[in-house]
Design a protein around this motif. Structure first.
Motif, short mmCIF file in Angstrom:
data_model
loop_
_atom_site.label_atom_id
_atom_site.label_comp_id
_atom_site.label_asym_id
_atom_site.label_seq_id
_atom_site.Cartn_x
_atom_site.Cartn_y
_atom_site.Cartn_z
N LEU A 262 0.80 -1.23 0.00
CA LEU A 262 0.00 0.00 0.00
C LEU A 262 0.83 1.27 0.00
CD1 LEU A 262 -2.86 -1.04 2.46
CD2 LEU A 262 -2.75 -1.26 -0.04
N SER A 263 2.15 1.15 -0.02
CA SER A 263 2.99 2.36 -0.10
C SER A 263 2.94 2.98 -1.49
CB SER A 263 4.44 2.02 0.26
OG SER A 263 5.02 1.16 -0.72
N GLY A 264 2.45 2.24 -2.48
CA GLY A 264 2.40 2.75 -3.83
C GLY A 264 0.98 2.98 -4.31
N GLU A 265 0.84 3.84 -5.33
CA GLU A 265 -0.44 4.09 -5.95
C GLU A 265 -0.70 3.04 -7.03
OE1 GLU A 265 -2.67 6.36 -5.08
OE2 GLU A 265 -1.34 6.94 -3.43
N PRO A 266 -1.95 2.63 -7.25
CA PRO A 266 -2.23 1.57 -8.21
C PRO A 266 -1.85 1.94 -9.65
CG PRO A 266 -4.10 1.92 -6.75
CD PRO A 266 -3.16 3.06 -6.51
N VAL A 267 -1.35 0.93 -10.36
CA VAL A 267 -1.16 1.00 -11.81
C VAL A 267 -2.21 0.07 -12.41
CG1 VAL A 267 0.40 0.58 -13.74
CG2 VAL A 267 1.31 1.45 -11.56
N TRP A 268 -3.12 0.63 -13.20
CA TRP A 268 -4.26 -0.11 -13.72
C TRP A 268 -4.06 -0.47 -15.18
CZ3 TRP A 268 -7.60 -1.40 -9.98
CH2 TRP A 268 -7.74 -0.56 -8.86
N MET A 269 -4.72 -1.55 -15.59
CA MET A 269 -4.77 -1.91 -17.00
C MET A 269 -6.21 -2.25 -17.37
SD MET A 269 -2.48 -4.60 -19.21
CE MET A 269 -2.88 -6.00 -18.16
N SER A 270 -6.68 -1.68 -18.47
CA SER A 270 -8.01 -2.02 -18.98
C SER A 270 -7.85 -2.72 -20.32
CB SER A 270 -8.86 -0.76 -19.13
OG SER A 270 -8.32 0.10 -20.13
N MET A 271 -8.78 -3.64 -20.61
CA MET A 271 -8.75 -4.42 -21.84
C MET A 271 -10.11 -4.29 -22.54
SD MET A 271 -6.81 -7.92 -20.70
CE MET A 271 -5.36 -7.85 -19.64
N LYS A 272 -10.03 -4.15 -23.86
CA LYS A 272 -11.26 -4.04 -24.65
C LYS A 272 -11.08 -4.83 -25.93
CE LYS A 272 -14.27 -0.69 -26.97
NZ LYS A 272 -14.45 0.73 -27.33
N LEU A 273 -12.03 -5.72 -26.21
CA LEU A 273 -11.98 -6.53 -27.42
C LEU A 273 -12.23 -5.64 -28.64
CD1 LEU A 273 -11.59 -9.55 -28.06
CD2 LEU A 273 -14.08 -9.74 -28.17
N MET A 274 -11.36 -5.74 -29.62
CA MET A 274 -11.49 -4.96 -30.84
C MET A 274 -12.23 -5.78 -31.89
SD MET A 274 -10.08 -2.23 -29.87
CE MET A 274 -10.06 -1.32 -31.40
N GLY A 275 -13.51 -5.44 -32.13
CA GLY A 275 -14.31 -6.20 -33.07
C GLY A 275 -14.79 -7.51 -32.47
N ASN A 276 -15.47 -8.29 -33.25
CA ASN A 276 -15.99 -9.57 -32.79
C ASN A 276 -15.47 -10.69 -33.69
OD1 ASN A 276 -17.72 -8.48 -30.73
ND2 ASN A 276 -19.09 -7.80 -32.37
N LEU A 277 -15.13 -11.82 -33.06
CA LEU A 277 -14.73 -12.97 -33.83
C LEU A 277 -15.95 -13.54 -34.57
CD1 LEU A 277 -12.40 -14.79 -31.30
CD2 LEU A 277 -11.72 -13.57 -33.34
N PRO A 278 -15.77 -14.09 -35.76
CA PRO A 278 -16.90 -14.68 -36.48
C PRO A 278 -17.57 -15.77 -35.65
CG PRO A 278 -14.96 -14.51 -37.89
CD PRO A 278 -14.51 -14.18 -36.51
N ALA A 279 -18.89 -15.81 -35.66
CA ALA A 279 -19.62 -16.83 -34.93
C ALA A 279 -19.42 -18.19 -35.57
CB ALA A 279 -21.10 -16.48 -34.88
N ALA A 280 -19.32 -19.22 -34.75
CA ALA A 280 -19.12 -20.57 -35.26
C ALA A 280 -20.37 -21.04 -35.99
CB ALA A 280 -18.78 -21.52 -34.12
#
Length: 364
Positions: A262-280
């Motif tokens: 807790l001595s440090g401030e959080p480093v965050w990462m966000s993830m977002k899917l780019m487009g959609n994979l073709p449906a099977a």
């Protein structure tokens, strides 16, 4: 890299065997799959490379006399360290995915194709030799420059003083003398002012060096180095559902620290899917074709994911990465490997997807 000469059924059988004998690739089963060569498809692991400036401020030996002799206030009285993020780089590389282990079965009376693997079993190529990609070196740390030694610029009178207070007084007087000499040279009022501009610059540089060294006895000094630290993170599909995930903490006193520090401030990462994979596809024809391909070569179809790295104060990085664990596994038809074609497949090492397919008639 392993260059393994396989007795595999990637090509059609020779005389006397059925013409339908082709590739057989199945899921690897420990203790059961003994007549094949095993390979893994990769999943993406992230290496976040953080270059940070580490500034160490050291108080001067005469800090307590700074106000009395030089009228300096707010000079440091104790040593302190301050870290600042200077640059962030993201590196994505493939590691074996234990849930995607497959075995190429060996068959008698077949030709012998080459299968290229990395040392940890990632598939690089079929029927061709593929060298693994060289790992890019990390940026190098840059140490702080060696500080000046103030005693190298002290006169014999200063060094012979009997107390710290007296040395501080004499050092301050020397500082004032050097300042007077510098000002006289700048104004052209010195008796020995050189007419050559180069010589004048050399003299001024020497005076500035003396001043910096002696004033550091009162002002203190700050030594700054460039340090390289890394964060390793294994993304999962669940990270796509989260608004953000904490990958580390950053302390202005300690640099990068663990997420539970807790001595440090959080480093965050966000993830977002780019487009959609073709449906099977799920129709009868597609299912029939898939059943015929079940013994084909498995490859990854990675998803493109947008990654953003940030703190509460600023955004550190934004980029896109191909992630197999967010995508699907596809099958290359075993019809590519028969007696009529000598098919070569080259893989993307860190994604496990097909980079190149070369099909040619086998040599007579």
């Amino acid at each position: 890299m392993k260059k393994i000469l396989l007795r595999a059924a990637l090509l059609a059988a020779v005389c006397g065997a059925p013409a339908a004998a082709q590739t057989e690739v199945g899921s690897f089963r420990p203790g059961v799959t003994v007549d094949g060569v095993n390979y893994f498809l990769p999943r993406t692991r992230l290496c976040i490379v953080v270059e940070a400036d580490k500034a160490v401020t050291q108080p001067g030996e005469y800090a307590q006399y700074a106000n009395r002799y030089l009228r300096l206030t707010d000079v440091p009285q104790t040593e302190s360290t301050t870290w600042t993020i200077a640059n962030v780089e993201l590196r994505a590389y493939g590691v074996p995915d234990s849930t995607k282990a497959y075995s190429i079965r060996l068959k008698a009376k077949t030709s012998a194709p080459l299968v290229s693997l990395t040392q940890d079993g990632l598939l690089l190529g079929v029927n061709t030799t593929v060298e693994p990609e060289a790992e890019a070196p990390l940026p190098k740390s840059v140490p702080a420059p060696a500080p000046l030694n103030p005693r190298d610029y002290m006169t014999q009178t200063i060094l012979a003083a009997g107390s710290t207070a007296k040395m501080a007084q004499l050092t301050a007087e020397e500082i004032y003398d050097i300042r007077d000499s510098r000002n006289a040279l700048v104004r052209g009022e010195a008796d020995n002012t050189p007419k050559d501009g180069v010589q004048l610059k050399l003299m001024l540089d020497n005076l500035y060096t003396q001043l910096a060294a002696l004033e550091s006895m009162f002002k203190g000094r700050t030594l700054t180095s460039r340090e390289v630290q890394t964060i390793t993170y294994d993304p999962t599909p669940a990270d796509l559902q989260a608004e953000r995930v904490m990958v580390a903490r950053f302390s202005r006193r300690l640099g990068l620290v663990d997420t539970d520090d807790l001595s440090g401030e959080p480093v965050w990462m966000s993830m977002k899917l780019m487009g959609n994979l073709p449906a099977a596809e799920s129709n009868v024809d597609a299912d029939r074709k898939k059943a015929k391909m079940e013994q084909g070569l498995r490859v990854n179809q990675p998803a493109r994911v947008q990654l953003t790295l940030f703190t509460a104060e600023r955004q550190l990085l934004a980029t896109e990465v191909a992630m197999p664990q967010m995508g699907t596994v596809e099958i290359l038809s075993d019809a590519l490997f028969n007696k009529k074609m000598d098919t070569q497949v080259v893989m993307h090492q860190h994604a496990g997807s097909v980079r190149e397919v070369r099909a040619a008639a086998p040599a007579e």
